[in-house]
Design a protein around this motif. Structure first.
Motif, PDB file in Angstrom:
ATOM      1  N   ASP A  83       0.833  -1.495  -0.091  1.00 57.39           N
ATOM      2  CA  ASP A  83       0.148  -0.065  -0.148  1.00 57.39           C
ATOM      3  C   ASP A  83       1.166   1.035   0.020  1.00 57.39           C
ATOM      4  OD1 ASP A  83      -2.867  -1.648  -0.231  1.00 57.39           O
ATOM      5  OD2 ASP A  83      -2.685  -1.650   2.609  1.00 57.39           O
ATOM      6  N   LEU A  84       1.999   1.423   0.710  1.00 55.89           N
ATOM      7  CA  LEU A  84       3.125   2.440   0.689  1.00 55.89           C
ATOM      8  C   LEU A  84       3.794   2.293  -0.386  1.00 55.89           C
ATOM      9  CD1 LEU A  84       4.498   1.741   4.580  1.00 55.89           C
ATOM     10  CD2 LEU A  84       2.817   3.473   3.303  1.00 55.89           C
ATOM     11  N   GLN A  85       3.855   1.173  -1.078  1.00 56.11           N
ATOM     12  CA  GLN A  85       4.545   1.443  -2.503  1.00 56.11           C
ATOM     13  C   GLN A  85       3.237   2.299  -3.531  1.00 56.11           C
ATOM     14  OE1 GLN A  85       6.376  -2.940  -3.011  1.00 56.11           O
ATOM     15  NE2 GLN A  85       8.000  -1.606  -1.970  1.00 56.11           N
TER      16      GLN A  85
ATOM     17  N   PHE B 298       0.989   4.097  -2.820  1.00 59.10           N
ATOM     18  CA  PHE B 298       0.803   5.826  -2.785  1.00 59.10           C
ATOM     19  C   PHE B 298       2.076   6.530  -3.267  1.00 59.10           C
ATOM     20  CE2 PHE B 298       1.634   8.683   0.323  1.00 59.10           C
ATOM     21  CZ  PHE B 298      -0.024   9.648   0.140  1.00 59.10           C
ATOM     22  N   GLU B 299       3.389   5.447  -3.025  1.00 59.74           N
ATOM     23  CA  GLU B 299       4.068   6.617  -3.402  1.00 59.74           C
ATOM     24  C   GLU B 299       4.209   6.884  -4.771  1.00 59.74           C
ATOM     25  OE1 GLU B 299       7.882   4.680  -1.512  1.00 59.74           O
ATOM     26  OE2 GLU B 299       7.261   5.819   0.426  1.00 59.74           O
ATOM     27  N   ASN B 300       4.400   5.644  -5.273  1.00 62.37           N
ATOM     28  CA  ASN B 300       4.116   5.722  -7.040  1.00 62.37           C
ATOM     29  C   ASN B 300       3.076   6.679  -7.506  1.00 62.37           C
ATOM     30  OD1 ASN B 300       5.635   4.015  -7.405  1.00 62.37           O
ATOM     31  ND2 ASN B 300       4.371   2.240  -7.404  1.00 62.37           N
ATOM     32  N   GLU B 301       1.968   6.513  -6.683  1.00 68.42           N
ATOM     33  CA  GLU B 301       0.884   7.881  -7.030  1.00 68.42           C
ATOM     34  C   GLU B 301       1.284   9.250  -7.014  1.00 68.42           C
ATOM     35  OE1 GLU B 301      -2.949   8.904  -8.659  1.00 68.42           O
ATOM     36  OE2 GLU B 301      -1.855   7.636  -8.743  1.00 68.42           O
ATOM     37  N   GLU B 302       2.068   9.308  -5.417  1.00 62.11           N
ATOM     38  CA  GLU B 302       2.230  10.497  -5.477  1.00 62.11           C
ATOM     39  C   GLU B 302       3.313  11.312  -6.030  1.00 62.11           C
ATOM     40  OE1 GLU B 302       2.137  13.160  -2.489  1.00 62.11           O
ATOM     41  OE2 GLU B 302       0.390  11.858  -2.423  1.00 62.11           O
ATOM     42  N   LYS B 303       4.167  10.336  -6.288  1.00 68.76           N
ATOM     43  CA  LYS B 303       5.326  10.877  -7.780  1.00 68.76           C
ATOM     44  C   LYS B 303       4.550  10.588  -8.938  1.00 68.76           C
ATOM     45  CE  LYS B 303       9.139   8.264 -10.392  1.00 68.76           C
ATOM     46  NZ  LYS B 303      10.230   7.328 -10.309  1.00 68.76           N
ATOM     47  N   ARG B 304       3.841   9.589  -9.509  1.00 66.26           N
ATOM     48  CA  ARG B 304       2.816  10.658 -10.613  1.00 66.26           C
ATOM     49  C   ARG B 304       2.236  11.732 -10.823  1.00 66.26           C
ATOM     50  NH1 ARG B 304      -2.044   9.543 -13.226  1.00 66.26           N
ATOM     51  NH2 ARG B 304      -3.007   9.314 -10.993  1.00 66.26           N
TER      52      ARG B 304
ATOM     53  N   THR C 262       3.120  14.392  -9.025  1.00 65.36           N
ATOM     54  CA  THR C 262       4.177  15.392  -9.204  1.00 65.36           C
ATOM     55  C   THR C 262       4.911  15.616 -10.441  1.00 65.36           C
ATOM     56  OG1 THR C 262       4.974  14.606  -6.867  1.00 65.36           O
ATOM     57  CG2 THR C 262       6.707  15.821  -8.611  1.00 65.36           C
TER      58      THR C 262
END
Length: 112
Positions: free
Chosen positions: A88-90, A92-98, A100
């Motif tokens: 789930d954290l990965q 979330f981080e991927n979505e945040e990167k996308r 950005t």
């Protein structure tokens, strides 16, 4: 914690430790320990989580995973829930990167 409460908690710990230390009780489950000692399960779990009581030598004594309730020997989450949390954290981080990257592309388009 006041002195009286501390002493009471220590007495509860001594009761649990004396019970599970006996060879005949080493295979006791959490429910059996609670029933035989009268010590609340939440307090026994506290002893385990704080490291005061080590349950590695007691095969049937475990604490519940904080997410699913499965019996575990240490930590807060079972392996399955821990893996799920990492996934789930990965995501979330991927979505945040996308997001950005999308915002960065919007800025480039507007300045051109």
């Amino acid at each position: 914690m006041c002195d009286a409460c501390y002493k009471e908690e220590e007495a509860q710990y001594d009761k649990v430790y004396a019970y599970i230390r006996k060879k005949t009780n080493r295979t006791a489950s959490m429910l059996q320990v609670v029933m035989e000692t009268g010590v609340e399960e939440r307090l026994i779990i506290k002893f385990v989580r704080t490291g005061k009581l080590r349950i590695s030598q007691f095969p049937n004594l475990g604490i519940p995973c904080e997410k699913c309730g499965a019996n575990i020997k240490s930590g807060r989450l079972c392996g399955k829930c821990g893996d799920s949390l990492v996934t789930d954290l990965q995501a979330f981080e991927n979505e945040e990167k996308r997001l950005t990257e999308i915002q960065g592309n919007d800025k480039k388009i507007r300045t051109t």
